[in-house]
Scaffold this motif. Structure first.
Motif, PDB file in Angstrom:
ATOM      1  N   PHE A 189      -9.637  25.831  15.427  1.00  0.00           N
ATOM      2  CA  PHE A 189      -9.412  24.740  14.481  1.00  0.00           C
ATOM      3  C   PHE A 189      -9.810  23.441  15.156  1.00  0.00           C
ATOM      4  N   GLU A 190     -10.573  22.632  14.448  1.00  0.00           N
ATOM      5  CA  GLU A 190     -11.046  21.366  14.997  1.00  0.00           C
ATOM      6  C   GLU A 190     -10.424  20.209  14.231  1.00  0.00           C
ATOM      7  N   SER A 191     -10.245  19.078  14.914  1.00  0.00           N
ATOM      8  CA  SER A 191      -9.708  17.903  14.247  1.00  0.00           C
ATOM      9  C   SER A 191     -10.743  17.317  13.297  1.00  0.00           C
ATOM     10  N   ILE A 192     -10.251  16.840  12.155  1.00  0.00           N
ATOM     11  CA  ILE A 192     -11.099  16.109  11.210  1.00  0.00           C
ATOM     12  C   ILE A 192     -11.479  14.775  11.837  1.00  0.00           C
ATOM     13  N   GLU A 193     -12.706  14.346  11.637  1.00  0.00           N
ATOM     14  CA  GLU A 193     -13.157  13.077  12.197  1.00  0.00           C
ATOM     15  C   GLU A 193     -13.820  12.231  11.120  1.00  0.00           C
ATOM     16  N   TYR A 194     -13.310  11.019  10.950  1.00  0.00           N
ATOM     17  CA  TYR A 194     -13.935  10.015  10.091  1.00  0.00           C
ATOM     18  C   TYR A 194     -14.269   8.806  10.954  1.00  0.00           C
ATOM     19  N   PRO A 195     -15.337   8.086  10.647  1.00  0.00           N
ATOM     20  CA  PRO A 195     -15.657   6.887  11.440  1.00  0.00           C
ATOM     21  C   PRO A 195     -14.571   5.819  11.264  1.00  0.00           C
ATOM     22  N   ASP A 196     -14.128   5.243  12.385  1.00  0.00           N
ATOM     23  CA  ASP A 196     -13.135   4.174  12.315  1.00  0.00           C
ATOM     24  C   ASP A 196     -13.630   3.015  11.452  1.00  0.00           C
ATOM     25  N   GLU A 197     -14.944   2.718  11.568  1.00  0.00           N
ATOM     26  CA  GLU A 197     -15.493   1.578  10.816  1.00  0.00           C
ATOM     27  C   GLU A 197     -15.382   1.803   9.311  1.00  0.00           C
ATOM     28  N   THR A 198     -15.584   3.046   8.882  1.00  0.00           N
ATOM     29  CA  THR A 198     -15.525   3.340   7.447  1.00  0.00           C
ATOM     30  C   THR A 198     -14.113   3.144   6.920  1.00  0.00           C
ATOM     31  N   LEU A 199     -13.127   3.710   7.612  1.00  0.00           N
ATOM     32  CA  LEU A 199     -11.741   3.553   7.180  1.00  0.00           C
ATOM     33  C   LEU A 199     -11.342   2.086   7.169  1.00  0.00           C
ATOM     34  N   HIS A 200     -11.695   1.373   8.223  1.00  0.00           N
ATOM     35  CA  HIS A 200     -11.315  -0.041   8.330  1.00  0.00           C
ATOM     36  C   HIS A 200     -11.938  -0.879   7.215  1.00  0.00           C
ATOM     37  N   GLU A 201     -13.225  -0.716   6.998  1.00  0.00           N
ATOM     38  CA  GLU A 201     -13.921  -1.573   6.027  1.00  0.00           C
ATOM     39  C   GLU A 201     -13.474  -1.289   4.602  1.00  0.00           C
ATOM     40  N   GLN A 205      -3.302   2.490  -3.561  1.00  0.00           N
ATOM     41  CA  GLN A 205      -2.939   3.862  -3.213  1.00  0.00           C
ATOM     42  C   GLN A 205      -3.991   4.453  -2.276  1.00  0.00           C
ATOM     43  N   ILE A 206      -3.519   5.008  -1.177  1.00  0.00           N
ATOM     44  CA  ILE A 206      -4.386   5.752  -0.259  1.00  0.00           C
ATOM     45  C   ILE A 206      -3.888   7.186  -0.248  1.00  0.00           C
ATOM     46  N   ARG A 207      -4.763   8.102  -0.658  1.00  0.00           N
ATOM     47  CA  ARG A 207      -4.400   9.521  -0.735  1.00  0.00           C
ATOM     48  C   ARG A 207      -5.238  10.300   0.274  1.00  0.00           C
ATOM     49  N   ILE A 208      -4.558  10.971   1.197  1.00  0.00           N
ATOM     50  CA  ILE A 208      -5.243  11.712   2.255  1.00  0.00           C
ATOM     51  C   ILE A 208      -5.152  13.205   1.962  1.00  0.00           C
ATOM     52  N   TYR A 252      -3.094  -9.646   6.592  1.00  0.00           N
ATOM     53  CA  TYR A 252      -3.628  -9.345   7.922  1.00  0.00           C
ATOM     54  C   TYR A 252      -2.918  -8.142   8.535  1.00  0.00           C
ATOM     55  N   THR A 253      -1.580  -8.170   8.571  1.00  0.00           N
ATOM     56  CA  THR A 253      -0.844  -7.076   9.203  1.00  0.00           C
ATOM     57  C   THR A 253      -0.949  -5.796   8.376  1.00  0.00           C
ATOM     58  N   GLN A 254      -0.989  -5.943   7.054  1.00  0.00           N
ATOM     59  CA  GLN A 254      -1.064  -4.777   6.177  1.00  0.00           C
ATOM     60  C   GLN A 254      -2.337  -3.972   6.419  1.00  0.00           C
ATOM     61  N   ILE A 255      -3.455  -4.664   6.579  1.00  0.00           N
ATOM     62  CA  ILE A 255      -4.731  -3.975   6.812  1.00  0.00           C
ATOM     63  C   ILE A 255      -4.668  -3.165   8.097  1.00  0.00           C
ATOM     64  N   TYR A 256      -4.258  -3.813   9.191  1.00  0.00           N
ATOM     65  CA  TYR A 256      -4.260  -3.121  10.480  1.00  0.00           C
ATOM     66  C   TYR A 256      -3.213  -2.013  10.529  1.00  0.00           C
ATOM     67  N   ASP A 257      -2.040  -2.226   9.927  1.00  0.00           N
ATOM     68  CA  ASP A 257      -1.017  -1.176   9.909  1.00  0.00           C
ATOM     69  C   ASP A 257      -1.472   0.021   9.081  1.00  0.00           C
ATOM     70  N   ALA A 258      -2.143  -0.237   7.956  1.00  0.00           N
ATOM     71  CA  ALA A 258      -2.603   0.861   7.104  1.00  0.00           C
ATOM     72  C   ALA A 258      -3.689   1.678   7.795  1.00  0.00           C
ATOM     73  N   ILE A 262       0.858  -1.187   0.000  1.00  0.00           N
ATOM     74  CA  ILE A 262       0.000   0.000   0.000  1.00  0.00           C
ATOM     75  C   ILE A 262       0.891   1.233   0.000  1.00  0.00           C
ATOM     76  N   LYS A 263       0.623   2.163  -0.908  1.00  0.00           N
ATOM     77  CA  LYS A 263       1.320   3.445  -0.925  1.00  0.00           C
ATOM     78  C   LYS A 263       0.402   4.485  -0.291  1.00  0.00           C
ATOM     79  N   LEU A 264       0.937   5.221   0.657  1.00  0.00           N
ATOM     80  CA  LEU A 264       0.147   6.194   1.410  1.00  0.00           C
ATOM     81  C   LEU A 264       0.692   7.598   1.160  1.00  0.00           C
ATOM     82  N   TYR A 265      -0.180   8.495   0.667  1.00  0.00           N
ATOM     83  CA  TYR A 265       0.209   9.865   0.328  1.00  0.00           C
ATOM     84  C   TYR A 265      -0.601  10.847   1.173  1.00  0.00           C
ATOM     85  N   ARG A 266       0.044  11.900   1.622  1.00  0.00           N
ATOM     86  CA  ARG A 266      -0.653  12.984   2.312  1.00  0.00           C
ATOM     87  C   ARG A 266      -0.477  14.265   1.504  1.00  0.00           C
TER      88      ARG A 266
END
Length: 465
Positions: free
Chosen positions: A276-288, A306-309, A252-258, A224-228
């Motif tokens: 300024f407030e922190s951005i909030e996304y549901p953990d379930e959405t990111l995980h699934e 690719q995961i682009r944030i 298994y490890t890749q999913i949880y680490d990502a 997985i490539k992760l970009y910010r």
């Protein structure tokens, strides 16, 4: 013949006549030979489906279109017969006769659904829709690619000659699995029994599930490539924050680490709010969604996930088209696995990432709704599936602007576009004008920003209860 009829109003007829030909639409003359039409039918069925409108002529040089419909429904019997010959045991199409608003004649609208099996044209060749073209899968390589895209052939069963049994039996992930799930197993025999070994080598599924570094054996197609990106708009090098991160390891490890790393980055993103407030996304959405990308990606394609944030969204792009009969429109209701062994066996791990098999995307959508955020957007390209998780509220742009001004004295166009997700400066102006006309805000001329009117608080109470 099973069909429906619809009487077109003039505006609807004009829409059909001027319809753009693309990945999902094609216009044909009623005089087209059924054998030639079968190529377009095959192409749509082997891609994502689409609509063919038959009864419209197009002049080759000028591209001018004219109507020349079927005088009767029976006149289209040759087309129906051709459809029955292509896939007699599969109901993969629907026919609607669109009656001209004045003339007593018809356009035949042929809706072709995506099929689980390959559909061949009458010439014995399978075709695939790319943009507005029907490309023949006329080589062993192209046919193999089509089989992989549809999930008929499973790349997870391919053996990797360099991957020896010991790479799995001596791995940490195998020790973790065997000690927590199936104690006292003879690892070699268990891997063979699970069909994770071929010709004395591990298969792709065996490598991804039970080796510590699958990327040694499957480079550029198993990580997985992760970009910010520090922007709310397009991804470009100027907005890239540092170097992309690479997340490796077993499935298994890749999913949880990502998921962990994505959450860490998101927690550092601030949005305009009270201060300024922190951005909030549901953990379930990111995980699934990340789980889905890893488990259902096409491992035959030499591209990493690719995961682009961004400041206002997360994009997860997984290599490979939607498998089988799954489409964007039925993805929440349909279940099919491109990698059934990986999906089945990772579900046996402790705290399985896909513990609710078949419910992952529905869970992701429900979690967004609970936070009053807009649902993810899923799109399919020629080579991938892209899921965009937006940090946009389930509210109109006007409501978002009013909410912002309840804690701020003024607002500019740029800020308005960031908090509403509107990309166009002119579209954002239109929102401000609507609020101005309703008495909420006024423009401070010369400075190009908007402030609340004296009646703002009263109007909020009356109209935004």
């Amino acid at each position: 013949m099973n069909y429906e009829t619809e009487c077109l109003i003039p505006d609807r007829f004009d829409q059909v006549l001027h319809l753009g030909e693309n990945y999902f639409n094609e216009l044909k003359s009623k005089d087209i030979k059924p054998s030639r039409l079968s190529k377009t039918v095959s192409a749509f069925a082997n891609a994502s489906g689409g609509d063919i409108y038959i009864g419209i002529e197009e002049e080759t040089r000028t591209k001018k279109r004219t109507y020349n419909g079927f005088a009767s429904i029976e006149e289209a019997n040759g087309i129906v017969q051709m459809l029955l010959e292509l896939a007699p045991l599969e109901n993969f199409y629907a026919i609607t006769f669109l009656k001209h608003p004045v003339m007593n004649s018809y356009i035949l609208q042929l809706t072709v659904m995506k099929t689980a099996a390959i559909v061949y044209a009458t010439d014995g060749t399978a075709y695939v829709r790319h943009n507005a073209q029907n490309d023949p899968a006329n080589t062993p390589e192209k046919l193999r690619r089509l089989e992989l895209d549809k999930g008929i052939a499973q790349f997870e069963n391919e053996s990797i000659p360099e991957a020896m049994l010991v790479d799995a039996t001596a791995s940490k992930i195998m020790d973790f699995f065997s000690s927590n799930v199936v104690p006292n197993i003879e690892k070699t025999q268990w891997l063979i029994k699970q069909k994770l070994v071929r010709d004395h080598s591990l298969t792709v599924a065996g490598v991804m599930l039970f080796t510590d570094e699958p990327q040694i054996f499957l480079p550029k197609r198993s990580a997985i490539k992760l970009y910010r990106y520090k922007t709310s708009f397009v991804a470009d090098r100027d907005n890239l924050d540092g170097q992309p991160l690479t997340i490796e390891g077993s499935v298994y490890t890749q999913i949880y680490d990502a998921v962990k790393k994505v959450k860490e980055i998101i927690e550092g993103i601030k949005k305009l709010g009270i201060g300024f407030e922190s951005i909030e996304y549901p953990d379930e959405t990111l995980h699934e969604i990340i789980t889905n990308a890893v488990l259902h990606r096409d491992y035959s394609i030499a591209t990493d996930i690719q995961i682009r944030i961004f400041d206002n969204r997360v994009e997860v792009e997984s290599p490979g088209k939607l498998p089988g009969y799954v489409t964007i429109s039925n993805i929440l209701d349909s279940q099919t696995a491109r990698n059934p062994k990986i999906v089945r066996l990772v579900n046996k791990f402790p705290s399985a990432p896909n513990k609710d098999v078949g419910e992952g995307l529905n869970t992701a959508f429900e979690a967004m709704e609970k936070l009053r955020l807009k649902p993810p957007i899923i799109t399919e390209t020629d080579t991938s599936v892209l899921v965009v998780i937006r940090h946009e509220k389930l509210a109109s742009p006007e409501e978002i602007i009013v909410e912002y001004l309840q804690t701020h004295d003024s607002i500019k166009n740029g800020i308005g576009r960031v908090i509403t997700g509107i990309k166009s400066e002119n579209s954002m102006k239109t929102v401000f004008y609507r609020l101005r006309d309703r008495g909420f805000i006024k423009l401070v001329r010369g400075y190009n920003y908007w402030v609340k009117t004296d009646q703002f608080d009263r109007l909020v109470t009356e109209q935004f209860k």
